[in-house]
Design an enzyme around this catalytic site. Sequence first.
Site, PDB file in Angstrom:
ATOM      1  CG  ASP A  71      -2.083   0.994   0.931  1.00  0.00           C
ATOM      2  OD1 ASP A  71      -2.943   0.669   0.093  1.00  0.00           O
ATOM      3  OD2 ASP A  71      -2.109   2.092   1.511  1.00  0.00           O
ATOM      4  CG  PHE A 154       1.708   3.629 -11.635  1.00  0.00           C
ATOM      5  CD1 PHE A 154       2.971   3.105 -11.407  1.00  0.00           C
ATOM      6  CD2 PHE A 154       0.816   3.674 -10.565  1.00  0.00           C
ATOM      7  CE1 PHE A 154       3.342   2.647 -10.146  1.00  0.00           C
ATOM      8  CE2 PHE A 154       1.178   3.207  -9.302  1.00  0.00           C
ATOM      9  CZ  PHE A 154       2.446   2.696  -9.091  1.00  0.00           C
TER      10      PHE A 154
HETATM   11  P1  IMP Z   1      -2.919   1.737  -3.450  1.00  0.00           P
HETATM   12  O1  IMP Z   1      -3.173   0.751  -4.543  1.00  0.00           O
HETATM   13  O2  IMP Z   1      -4.067   1.960  -2.555  1.00  0.00           O
HETATM   14  O3  IMP Z   1      -1.651   1.438  -2.708  1.00  0.00           O
HETATM   15  O4  IMP Z   1      -2.745   3.104  -4.204  1.00  0.00           O
HETATM   16  C1  IMP Z   1      -1.559   3.737  -4.321  1.00  0.00           C
HETATM   17  C2  IMP Z   1      -1.718   4.990  -5.162  1.00  0.00           C
HETATM   18  O5  IMP Z   1      -0.613   5.833  -4.805  1.00  0.00           O
HETATM   19  C3  IMP Z   1      -1.604   4.718  -6.639  1.00  0.00           C
HETATM   20  O6  IMP Z   1      -2.837   4.613  -7.263  1.00  0.00           O
HETATM   21  C4  IMP Z   1      -0.857   5.945  -7.127  1.00  0.00           C
HETATM   22  O7  IMP Z   1      -1.757   6.986  -7.343  1.00  0.00           O
HETATM   23  C5  IMP Z   1       0.017   6.308  -5.932  1.00  0.00           C
HETATM   24  N1  IMP Z   1       1.350   5.679  -6.052  1.00  0.00           N
HETATM   25  C6  IMP Z   1       1.867   4.662  -5.290  1.00  0.00           C
HETATM   26  N2  IMP Z   1       3.097   4.322  -5.714  1.00  0.00           N
HETATM   27  C7  IMP Z   1       3.349   5.119  -6.761  1.00  0.00           C
HETATM   28  C8  IMP Z   1       4.465   5.223  -7.647  1.00  0.00           C
HETATM   29  O8  IMP Z   1       5.465   4.484  -7.570  1.00  0.00           O
HETATM   30  N3  IMP Z   1       4.347   6.137  -8.605  1.00  0.00           N
HETATM   31  C9  IMP Z   1       3.282   6.956  -8.744  1.00  0.00           C
HETATM   32  N4  IMP Z   1       2.208   6.890  -7.977  1.00  0.00           N
HETATM   33  C10 IMP Z   1       2.241   5.972  -6.974  1.00  0.00           C
END
Ligand code: IMP
Length: 207
Positions: A71, A154
């Site tokens: 996360d 991304f």
């Molecule tokens: P999760 O899937 O709830 O952990 O969402 C993490 C969100 O944080 C992603 O949808 C991205 O918007 C952002 N995020 C996390 N890691 C990265 C990265 O390495 N690059 C760019 N955005 C990231």
Amino acid sequence: MAIRLLLASNNQHKIRELRDLLDGDDFEVLAPEDLDVRLEVEETGESFAENAVLKAESFSARTGLLSLADDSGLMVDALGGDPGFLSARYGGKGLTDDNRNQLVLSLLRGVPRAKRTARFVAAIAVATPGQTTRVFEGVVEGLITEEPRGSNGFGYDPIFFYPPFDRTFGEDPGEREGQKRDVSHRALALRAAVKYLTGMQGRDILV
Ligand code: IMP
């Protein structure tokens, strides 16, 4: 013997990054689609660690496999740490990555470079049935740009400037030296998780 590890994520970008980082002989890496497992875990936690644990434990309970969940998100100092653990939903569910980047940039309009400090944070949880779940964290520091730059990666990558490389993560070349994969929050957290897992191999945790 390779450690069988399920990546507890439906995010293809993350799966690609994690697979890439776990490449080698130590792991047999599986994604949910390899097992025909469809599981949407509601992220009701209030921190990266809590949400990572929720995801890893849900996938591990469903499959019986050692499961690894990430996360992660962006924390911007001038926004009081937002988007934080709500990074994926910041500004509302219907927005695209580009919309979210524009939102952050508009909120930072007029903020000078020295105050545009930010960091990506990742929590990686490793869960296996009947064992205590472990969490590993990684952080990478940078600055929010004035405009999006680059179309690689991304999420917030195009607005995250990483000073040691003198470019945004969105401008990451992907295949040469000095890449996001070496320095990212996810890479750092994963490296700690891998060290733990390979250290525990052959002992009780990896039954
Ligand atoms: P999760 O899937 O709830 O952990 O969402 C993490 C969100 O944080 C992603 O949808 C991205 O918007 C952002 N995020 C996390 N890691 C990265 C990265 O390495 N690059 C760019 N955005 C990231």
